[in-house]
Scaffold this motif. Structure first.
Motif, PDB file in Angstrom:
ATOM      1  N   LYS A   9       0.788  -1.240   0.090  1.00  0.00           N
ATOM      2  CA  LYS A   9      -0.112  -0.116  -0.222  1.00  0.00           C
ATOM      3  C   LYS A   9       0.780   1.453   0.010  1.00  0.00           C
ATOM      4  CE  LYS A   9      -3.963  -2.065   1.624  1.00  0.00           C
ATOM      5  NZ  LYS A   9      -4.673  -2.660   0.556  1.00  0.00           N
ATOM      6  N   THR A  10       0.793   2.143  -1.034  1.00  0.00           N
ATOM      7  CA  THR A  10       1.604   3.493  -1.063  1.00  0.00           C
ATOM      8  C   THR A  10       0.802   4.213  -1.623  1.00  0.00           C
ATOM      9  OG1 THR A  10       2.306   2.386  -3.319  1.00  0.00           O
ATOM     10  CG2 THR A  10       3.747   1.839  -1.472  1.00  0.00           C
ATOM     11  N   GLY A  11      -0.137   4.849  -1.076  1.00  0.00           N
ATOM     12  CA  GLY A  11      -0.713   6.140  -1.466  1.00  0.00           C
ATOM     13  C   GLY A  11       0.315   7.268  -1.153  1.00  0.00           C
TER      14      GLY A  11
ATOM     15  N   ASP B 335       3.375 -14.502 -10.530  1.00  0.00           N
ATOM     16  CA  ASP B 335       3.534 -14.129  -9.068  1.00  0.00           C
ATOM     17  C   ASP B 335       4.613 -12.882  -9.095  1.00  0.00           C
ATOM     18  OD1 ASP B 335       4.698 -13.513  -6.427  1.00  0.00           O
ATOM     19  OD2 ASP B 335       4.418 -15.531  -5.836  1.00  0.00           O
ATOM     20  N   ARG B 336       4.151 -11.533  -8.866  1.00  0.00           N
ATOM     21  CA  ARG B 336       4.980 -10.502  -9.172  1.00  0.00           C
ATOM     22  C   ARG B 336       6.172 -10.090  -8.051  1.00  0.00           C
ATOM     23  NH1 ARG B 336       0.692  -7.354  -9.974  1.00  0.00           N
ATOM     24  NH2 ARG B 336       0.292  -7.013  -7.985  1.00  0.00           N
ATOM     25  N   ARG B 395      10.488  -2.691  -3.985  1.00  0.00           N
ATOM     26  CA  ARG B 395       9.705  -3.372  -2.729  1.00  0.00           C
ATOM     27  C   ARG B 395       8.738  -2.370  -1.930  1.00  0.00           C
ATOM     28  NH1 ARG B 395       9.965  -7.455   0.612  1.00  0.00           N
ATOM     29  NH2 ARG B 395      11.826  -8.273  -0.073  1.00  0.00           N
ATOM     30  N   ILE B 396       8.999  -1.091  -2.260  1.00  0.00           N
ATOM     31  CA  ILE B 396       8.521   0.010  -1.764  1.00  0.00           C
ATOM     32  C   ILE B 396       7.465   0.771  -2.698  1.00  0.00           C
ATOM     33  CG2 ILE B 396      10.661   0.742  -0.072  1.00  0.00           C
ATOM     34  CD1 ILE B 396      11.110   2.982  -2.186  1.00  0.00           C
ATOM     35  N   LEU B 397       7.190   0.179  -3.805  1.00  0.00           N
ATOM     36  CA  LEU B 397       6.435   0.625  -4.726  1.00  0.00           C
ATOM     37  C   LEU B 397       4.906  -0.138  -4.546  1.00  0.00           C
ATOM     38  CD1 LEU B 397       8.484   0.864  -8.093  1.00  0.00           C
ATOM     39  CD2 LEU B 397       8.109   2.511  -6.064  1.00  0.00           C
ATOM     40  N   SER B 398       4.108   0.676  -4.863  1.00  0.00           N
ATOM     41  CA  SER B 398       2.752  -0.152  -5.073  1.00  0.00           C
ATOM     42  C   SER B 398       2.753  -1.301  -6.188  1.00  0.00           C
ATOM     43  CB  SER B 398       1.601   1.247  -5.499  1.00  0.00           C
ATOM     44  OG  SER B 398       1.958   1.383  -6.985  1.00  0.00           O
ATOM     45  N   GLY B 399       1.735  -1.976  -6.060  1.00  0.00           N
ATOM     46  CA  GLY B 399       1.358  -3.044  -6.828  1.00  0.00           C
ATOM     47  C   GLY B 399       1.343  -2.566  -8.577  1.00  0.00           C
ATOM     48  N   ARG B 425      -3.605  -8.991 -11.454  1.00  0.00           N
ATOM     49  CA  ARG B 425      -4.073  -9.685 -10.450  1.00  0.00           C
ATOM     50  C   ARG B 425      -3.743  -8.587  -9.185  1.00  0.00           C
ATOM     51  NH1 ARG B 425      -3.116 -15.394  -8.363  1.00  0.00           N
ATOM     52  NH2 ARG B 425      -4.948 -16.043  -9.505  1.00  0.00           N
ATOM     53  N   GLY B 426      -4.580  -8.092  -8.210  1.00  0.00           N
ATOM     54  CA  GLY B 426      -4.296  -7.224  -7.225  1.00  0.00           C
ATOM     55  C   GLY B 426      -4.098  -5.889  -7.553  1.00  0.00           C
ATOM     56  N   LEU B 427      -4.272  -5.563  -8.807  1.00  0.00           N
ATOM     57  CA  LEU B 427      -3.970  -3.953  -9.151  1.00  0.00           C
ATOM     58  C   LEU B 427      -5.421  -3.566  -9.076  1.00  0.00           C
ATOM     59  CD1 LEU B 427      -1.585  -4.380 -12.120  1.00  0.00           C
ATOM     60  CD2 LEU B 427      -1.080  -4.063  -9.567  1.00  0.00           C
ATOM     61  N   ASP B 428      -5.478  -2.185  -8.938  1.00  0.00           N
ATOM     62  CA  ASP B 428      -6.703  -1.334  -8.993  1.00  0.00           C
ATOM     63  C   ASP B 428      -7.067  -1.013 -10.167  1.00  0.00           C
ATOM     64  OD1 ASP B 428      -5.247   0.814  -9.638  1.00  0.00           O
ATOM     65  OD2 ASP B 428      -5.159   1.626  -7.507  1.00  0.00           O
TER      66      ASP B 428
END
Lengths: 360, 497
Positions: A9-11, B335-336, B395-399, B425-428
């Motif tokens: 989660k990175t808003g 599997d990203r 690692r620190i980024l959104s999907g 998968r798992g993305l908005d």
């Protein structure tokens, strides 16, 4: 398998960036705190033994860095631990948990002592490189066995490498009690090596020999290999994420075999250096757990070559410092073990706290 | 007149960095007997809202009203004492313990004696309609059952309000249906249920009330009845997005064959049918969708095309191959985190992982960091990967941003073929749309795209042809305009030949 597909989660990427950066880049600080805290606790223990901590500290610092001889000793004590640490870290960075540096070091010593005692003295200065290379080959082949067992039969490398340490230790014991023991000798040691095979001393009046330079140069080479070569980046990728590396066509088996050959060779040279630079013979129990110390050094140094150099230097200083404590203040040398063990406890504790907090 | 709310979050504002509120004056009310969905894109602030309610964060402003009186949740313990239960996205279970042990561990001391025997636990679980074997070790249970244990934990603590954070990400379609059946039971017993999700279909199908949050602000809150999917999408994304619009091809006939699988077979495993004597061709300029229930050979198909697996029999031929014989294919794996990326290496290395030993990125075994960085920055800009630079790790980024890296690398492969497996998968919504758009563009630009997914809507929108896999075989092929019913029948083997 689906469990791994979860969202980060990175808003507010900056915020999380920041947090992640703090968590990883704070590592050097954590190590410094761990060392400072362990020094403090060590001195407290000394105080409990009735020794003035300040006096103890000054004796230790003097014993480790106070004179040319002291510095030489510190570097001599640093060397084998640095070699085994480098051996451990190159394998672990490839995802192969090599806990067998102790055994590879033992075999490296055997590899060095054979040519250094048996080849004709007429080879002269060639004896030294031949003995070092022979040590590297013995260590590398000993390190190759668990890698092959893992790739061929799926044998757990942690168990295999750990157990092979004892085979190595007892193999040396067998050799110096039997085949390599000079006729008529009652000591568990080999004959003395040829003068030409000895590592040259670097500073007159000290024990400092070329081995310390070899160790530091090895660390630099390893750093270059890890961060500036295609082999290194593939090795790191395979260690961090084998499935991703495999899909991009990286040869996982070959990488593991190569990293274990390098790992074993480095530990083997470490053993060779002890024979050629310090003992001039193969002696039962010549390694005071250098292989296991090396693992601690590698982990405390964050699996980085530079970190390993710094931590190995600390371990070397503790070693020479506590010897001074023993001779000046008659404090048992077991203090050295306590002082080397404490940073690991502190580090594990601090890291544990950080993990718990980081998860929140 | 709806009943009074059981719990109300009033005018919640929360900022982690001053001036950048994650939540801005959000008010929502939860009622007993209702499934209340909180919708929003990743990073909209919906999980933060849940965490505030559960006492993990304190709001900067605003408060919580429980049946009209103000309560303060300083920690999850306070929330649990106020009869609030939470089922986290990542389960908080002890994997080596049995179901019964996990439940006893979570139960308050007053309740623990009543859970002394496994039979008590089984009976209690049955009474909630959540049958489970109390003796089973948690780590051996499928994720859907582990989730059930989490729900039981909340119910045993006598929760009157149960919160769910992205509960269906880990579930397959059949499990999702079963999951909502359980939620309906929980709500029907007079409890309030809150589900945080970004899956629209679930909301439309199962929730009674929905609140949409976008960039920390409450955009809408009201009954689901009478609102269409499109309304929610507009609220979530901020502009109109047509989620059913086909992504069109060029209209030209597909070109030369780029990939051809002839009579390939791969042995079955406990979790998959393997492949049985299957053939498939892929041509330039087309998107071929592979539809099917998971475990019907899709993974083997992807691995064959990736060259990570050799078939027991049959052949895989691609237009171009790597030096080691693997087909040259741009890959977007399922599997990203484990297969797509090396999460702890810099973005630059991840973008060029497939070419890291080729010139100009490497010369004589030595990395050329300048060339790597320059090319990676170029790719990052072209793919709109939102990160500070290419030296941070993914690692620190959104999907969504992570998947852009994987896709950028796949596109950068010198290949005529792109193979994707569950690419969204798992993305908005916004991130998914972008990925689909780029894949369609790649095909329209002359590449061949193999699109493997369990999301039938997606397959139907993007594909020129759809091949249905069942029990390790291609059991049917329909064109991109085929009806859902036709495909659905083939997926369950109904029209197998």
């Amino acid at each position: 398998m689906t469990a791994t597909i979860t969202e980060t989660k990175t808003g507010w990427p900056d915020r999380i960036n920041e947090a992640a950066r703090k968590l990883t880049q704070g590592y050097a600080l954590v190590v410094i705190i761990a060392f400072a805290a362990s020094l403090a606790v060590g001195l407290l223990i000394l105080a409990a033994l009735g020794v003035s901590p300040w006096q103890a500290l000054s004796v230790m610092i003097n014993g480790a860095f106070g004179s040319r001889m002291a510095i030489g000793d510190t570097l001599v004590f640093m060397t084998p631990r640095l070699m085994t640490a480098l051996a451990a870290l190159i394998a672990i960075r490839c995802g192969f948990y090599n806990l067998g540096a102790e055994g590879q070091l033992q075999l490296g010593a055997v590899g060095a002592v054979l040519p250094a005692t048996m080849l004709p003295h007429s080879l002269g200065l060639l004896l030294l490189p031949i003995s070092l290379i022979s040590g590297a080959i013995f260590g590398a082949l000993w390190g190759l066995i668990p890698a092959v067992l893992k790739l061929w039969r799926g044998a757990n490398e942690i168990i295999v490498t750990l157990m092979m340490n004892f085979i190595g230790i007892y193999f040396v014991k067998y050799l110096v009690e039997g085949p390599l023991q000079p006729a008529g000798s009652n000591f568990n040691m080999s004959a003395k090596i040829a003068n030409a095979a000895q590592l040259p001393l670097l500073l007159p009046g000290t024990r400092l020999h070329l081995g310390a330079v070899i160790a530091v140069v090895t660390a630099a080479l390893l750093w270059f290999l890890l961060y500036h070569s295609t082999f290194g980046i593939r090795l790191r990728a395979a260690g961090l994420s084998p499935r991703a590396a495999r899909l991009q066509g990286m040869p996982l088996s070959r990488l593991i075999l190569s990293s274990m050959l390098i790992s074993g060779a480095i530990a083997g040279v470490g053993g060779a250096i002890e024979v050629l630079g310090v003992q001039y013979r193969l002696i039962e129990g010549f390694s005071s757990d250098f292989g296991f110390d090396g693992l601690a050094v590698a982990l405390l140094g964050g699996l980085e070559p530079l970190g390993a150099v710094i931590v190995a230097l600390y371990f070397g200083a503790i070693n020479s410092g506590t010897i001074a404590l023993q001779s000046v203040l008659s404090i048992p040398s077991a203090m050295a073990m306590i002082m080397s063990g404490l940073p690991i406890l502190f580090l594990a504790t601090i890291q544990g706290f950080r993990l718990v907090k980081g998860r929140k | 007149m709806p009943p009074d709310p059981y719990l109300t979050l009033t005018a919640i504002t929360k900022a982690f960095t001053p001036g950048h509120p994650v939540l801005d004056n959000v008010t929502v009310a939860f009622r007993r007997g209702e499934i209340h969905a909180i919708l929003g894109e990743n990073g909209a602030g919906k999980s933060t809202l849940l965490n505030i309610l559960f006492g993990m964060y304190q709001p900067d402003m605003g408060g919580i009203l429980l049946e009209g009186r103000e309560v303060i949740h300083r920690s999850p313990a306070d929330a649990i004492a106020n009869r609030i239960g939470m089922v986290h996205q990542h389960f908080k279970l002890v994997p080596t313990f049995t179901v019964a042990e996990n439940l006893r561990l979570a139960a308050p001391p007053a309740i623990r004696p009543s859970l002394a025997r496994n039979a008590d636990i089984a009976r209690l679980a049955d009474s909630f309609g959540l049958s489970i074997d109390p003796k089973a070790i948690v780590s051996t249970l499928p994720l859907s059952l582990q989730q059930r244990v989490e729900i039981l934990k909340a119910l045993i603590n006598k929760a009157e309000l149960v919160l769910f954070d992205e509960p269906t990400t880990i579930l397959n379609p059949a499990e999702i249906a079963a999951f909502y059946k359980v939620l309906r039971q929980i709500a029907a017993a007079g409890r309030a249920v809150v589900v945080v999700t970004h899956h629209l279909n679930e909301v439309v199908d199962h929730a009674q009330h929905a609140s949409v949050i976008r960039r920390g602000k409450l955009i809408s809150s009201g009954p689901v009845a009478g609102r269409a999917r499109e309304d929610f999408v507009r609220d979530m994304v901020g502009h109109e997005v047509d989620l059913s619009a086909a992504l069109d091809g060029t209209g030209e006939a597909p070109g030369a064959v780029r990939l051809s699988l002839q009579n390939v077979s791969v042995a079955a495993t406990p979790s998959s049918s393997g492949l049985r004597d299957t053939s498939l061709t892929l041509r330039a300029g087309e998107v071929v969708g592979i539809a099917g229930v998971e475990g019907n050979g899709q993974r083997e198909l992807f691995e064959l095309v990736a060259g990570a697996l050799t078939p027991d029999s049959g052949t895989v031929e691609a237009g171009r191959s790597h030096a080691d014989g693997r087909p040259r294919v741009g890959l977007v794996p399922e599997d990203r985190h484990q297969e797509g990326l090396v999460l702890d290496l810099p973005i630059a290395v991840n973008l060029l992982l497939n070419k890291i030993d080729e010139a100009p990125y490497a010369r004589a075994g030595r990395l050329n960091h300048a060339a790597i960085t320059a090319r990676a920055e170029e790719m990052r800009a072209a793919s709109d990967v939102r990160s500070r630079n290419v030296h941070v790790t993914p690692r620190i980024l959104s999907g969504g941003n992570q998947q852009k890296i994987v896709l950028a690398r796949a596109m950068n492969e010198d290949a005529d073929i792109i193979a994707v497996y569950q690419p969204t998968r798992g993305l908005d919504v916004a991130a998914s749309e972008e990925i689909l758009r780029r894949l369609r563009d790649a095909a329209n630009g002359g590449r061949a795209v193999l699109f493997i997914s369990s999301n039938l809507d997606e397959i139907m929108r993007i594909s020129d042809r759809i091949i249905i896999f069942y029990a390790g075989r291609a059991v049917g092929e329909v064109n991109g305009r085929a009806s859902r019913e036709e495909i659905g029948a083939l997926m369950t083997g109904g029209a197998a030949h």
